[in-house]
Design an enzyme around this catalytic site. Sequence first.
Site, PDB file in Angstrom:
ATOM      1  N   ARG A 117     -31.643 -91.185   4.910  1.00  0.00           N
ATOM      2  CA  ARG A 117     -30.660 -90.077   4.875  1.00  0.00           C
ATOM      3  C   ARG A 117     -29.328 -90.613   5.295  1.00  0.00           C
ATOM      4  O   ARG A 117     -29.220 -91.804   5.580  1.00  0.00           O
ATOM      5  CB  ARG A 117     -31.144 -89.308   5.851  1.00  0.00           C
ATOM      6  CG  ARG A 117     -31.489 -90.045   7.070  1.00  0.00           C
ATOM      7  CD  ARG A 117     -31.917 -89.291   8.370  1.00  0.00           C
ATOM      8  NE  ARG A 117     -32.394 -89.968   9.528  1.00  0.00           N
ATOM      9  CZ  ARG A 117     -32.154 -90.712  10.382  1.00  0.00           C
ATOM     10  NH1 ARG A 117     -30.931 -90.900  10.331  1.00  0.00           N
ATOM     11  NH2 ARG A 117     -32.967 -91.355  11.222  1.00  0.00           N
ATOM     12  N   GLU A 141     -46.350-103.705  17.550  1.00  0.00           N
ATOM     13  CA  GLU A 141     -45.698-104.790  17.375  1.00  0.00           C
ATOM     14  C   GLU A 141     -45.342-105.785  18.390  1.00  0.00           C
ATOM     15  O   GLU A 141     -45.161-105.118  19.565  1.00  0.00           O
ATOM     16  CB  GLU A 141     -44.257-104.170  16.805  1.00  0.00           C
ATOM     17  CG  GLU A 141     -44.251-103.933  15.339  1.00  0.00           C
ATOM     18  CD  GLU A 141     -42.591-103.411  14.886  1.00  0.00           C
ATOM     19  OE1 GLU A 141     -41.794-103.301  15.698  1.00  0.00           O
ATOM     20  OE2 GLU A 141     -42.761-102.709  13.799  1.00  0.00           O
ATOM     21  N   LYS A 174     -43.922 -95.648   8.798  1.00  0.00           N
ATOM     22  CA  LYS A 174     -43.572 -97.247   9.235  1.00  0.00           C
ATOM     23  C   LYS A 174     -44.709 -98.030   8.727  1.00  0.00           C
ATOM     24  O   LYS A 174     -44.290 -99.367   8.552  1.00  0.00           O
ATOM     25  CB  LYS A 174     -43.506 -97.208  10.803  1.00  0.00           C
ATOM     26  CG  LYS A 174     -42.220 -96.518  11.272  1.00  0.00           C
ATOM     27  CD  LYS A 174     -42.036 -96.974  12.970  1.00  0.00           C
ATOM     28  CE  LYS A 174     -41.405 -95.698  13.665  1.00  0.00           C
ATOM     29  NZ  LYS A 174     -39.904 -95.669  13.300  1.00  0.00           N
TER      30      LYS A 174
END
Length: 672
Positions: free
Chosen positions: A294, A200, A116
Amino acid sequence: MFTRILIANRGEIACRIIRTCRRLGIETVAVHSEADRHARHVAEATLAVPIGPASAAESYLRADRIVEAALATGAQAIHPGYGFLSEKLELIEACTEHGIVFIGPHRGAIAAMGSKIESKRLARAAGVACVPGYDGDDQSDATLSAEAARIGFPLLIKASAGGGGKGMRRVDEAAAFDALLTLARKEAMASFGDDGVLLEKYIARPRHLEVQLVGDRHGGLVHLFERECSVQRRFQKVIEEAPANHLPAEVAQQLYAAALAMGRAIGYDNAGTVEFVLDADAHDAPYFLEVNTRLQVEHPVTEMTTGLDLVEWQLRVAAGETLPLAQDAITRRGWAIECRLNAEDPEHDHRASLGALAGYAEPAGLPGVRVDSGLQAGSEVTPYYDAMLAKVIGFGNDRQQAITRALAGLATLRVEGLRTNAGLLAQVLRHPAFGDVLTTNFLPQHLPGGPVAEAGVLERHRLALAAAFAAQQPVTAPVWSALRGFRITAPAGGLATVPLRIADASALDAPAVPLTFTFDGSRCASPELPGVTAQAMADGSVRLTGANDATQAAHVTRVGDRWWTWLAGDARVWTVAHGLASTPRAGAASTAGRELRAALPGRVSELLAQAGDVLTAGQPVLTLEAMKLYHTLGAPRAGRLAALKVAAGEIVGQGQLLALFDDDTTDTTTKE
Ligand code: ADP
């Protein structure tokens, strides 16, 4: 195009991939663990190869064995599905080494998007807005806590390698930061072997939207519009839909453009999803979250609305073909809503419901209802894999029709022998606030205690149960004399009374409800439900008949000493005893406070105390990994830990004895 592919997965997604392969005339090779020997994906594939024991680490995560199976069976390509090895480098690398095609994007995209931290840096470089926070390399406690103070609270700690909500913790105040950081790192390390985290700002009213991308190996890249996945529980998706409701057109365009920019930046060349979080308090300002490299669980809502088969597209581009359609030829119509049906008990903190499926039937012939599942009667739900049983998708011309059809699917899909969240899903779909702007706060805000008990539902379950119970008694003589053990109060009227004590077996200590049903040899009636009768039918179902002769079919199955009832999608479990007199539970009093039992099924991840230790009440004894989270279980009382009944790594069932404490604590607490 390939003529034979291997599917490195199990359950519904393996069956989903097989479906497309059959249509395209491609043979399939299933792989399976020992626990899945009799699984549906094994039965449906052309060939099946065993790859190891039940634990995923020894089977579905063994890239070497999977590639060996592909080589042995002559499969030209491997489809990884989602989860397991789908976003791990081991499988794509092993494929490349052996000349097998990996049905997914190129290695570089998986490597970059698997972090990430790295994906956020790439997004920023591509001009895509990210949630403000910290994604630096310095992972020291001091830096992270200084950055946390700068960002402000609440904030989110996320595992950089995370997925599926694992390793993610919300921190509401500075004082809690250190402890939650330790926990998040631990979860990240245990689950992903990497304890890197990012911070975050927590968006107070977040909407989760995502854009489906497909790229080919010739530079072609298109988007297939957005999906809304804001109805979540603990950062995991519960209900998804396409299109998104209440999405301003300009924000939609912004999302498509940002997703394409991201896809181009990494040369994306298969099916993938760019996820965003929108700030509902700031005109739906979108921020990039991550790219999933995916096929997603929720891909069916895109398929239903675009009329395209995403697995087919994946196969085609992996085989080197160009994209079947250009961007302007891709359109959508109607509305689709997907509900994730899980084996869990929403009334008891969503703990897993494990065991064999005593009965299973998918809805047949319902227009606009699609069920993707990998189940069949007898399938076993074990703690080794995901608890998702099936996806129920409703498709219609508009949102209301999609909702109506999803509800019909939920009420018809019959799962017996396991508790499910079907009732909760239906209540979300019916909730008036489901028509408003959806945020991830939906469930905590509107259904905080799980599904709301609906009037008369438990009573109907109990009546169906009594009818099945009475019908199972041997009938050789006039009914009242054949019902051994039943008290007969009105033989002259042809009615037997059936006194039962029925307890909800999904709760550890639910009281038994004493009820006297009446039974006329075929129909049962309950004092709880005047005007309703229940009759056991020859096909094993129970027919409830109420006012105006309206009927409803229930199903009752006995598994050992438990009785499972299923009614309109709602599956419950009971224990039943003859007679109304209650007997105290053996040993209940004498062991009170001495035992530590597992409140939910899971895996013992760490022992934090040992036999002989003297503990204060609440002092940690062990951690249990359950429902993707770690729970620290403390001593039920102050005293000496007499014995630990489990070892680290052991799988424990709900209610299982974990540790025993000494009765007498005085000598240990007064020693000094
Ligand atoms: P994972 O890879 O574990 O799924 P994501 O980063 O995709 O983690 O986030 C999962 C969910 O957590 C999102 O769908 C969203 O609901 C919530 N979430 C993520 N980031 C934020 C944020 N900064 N503020 C509020 N909610 C967030």
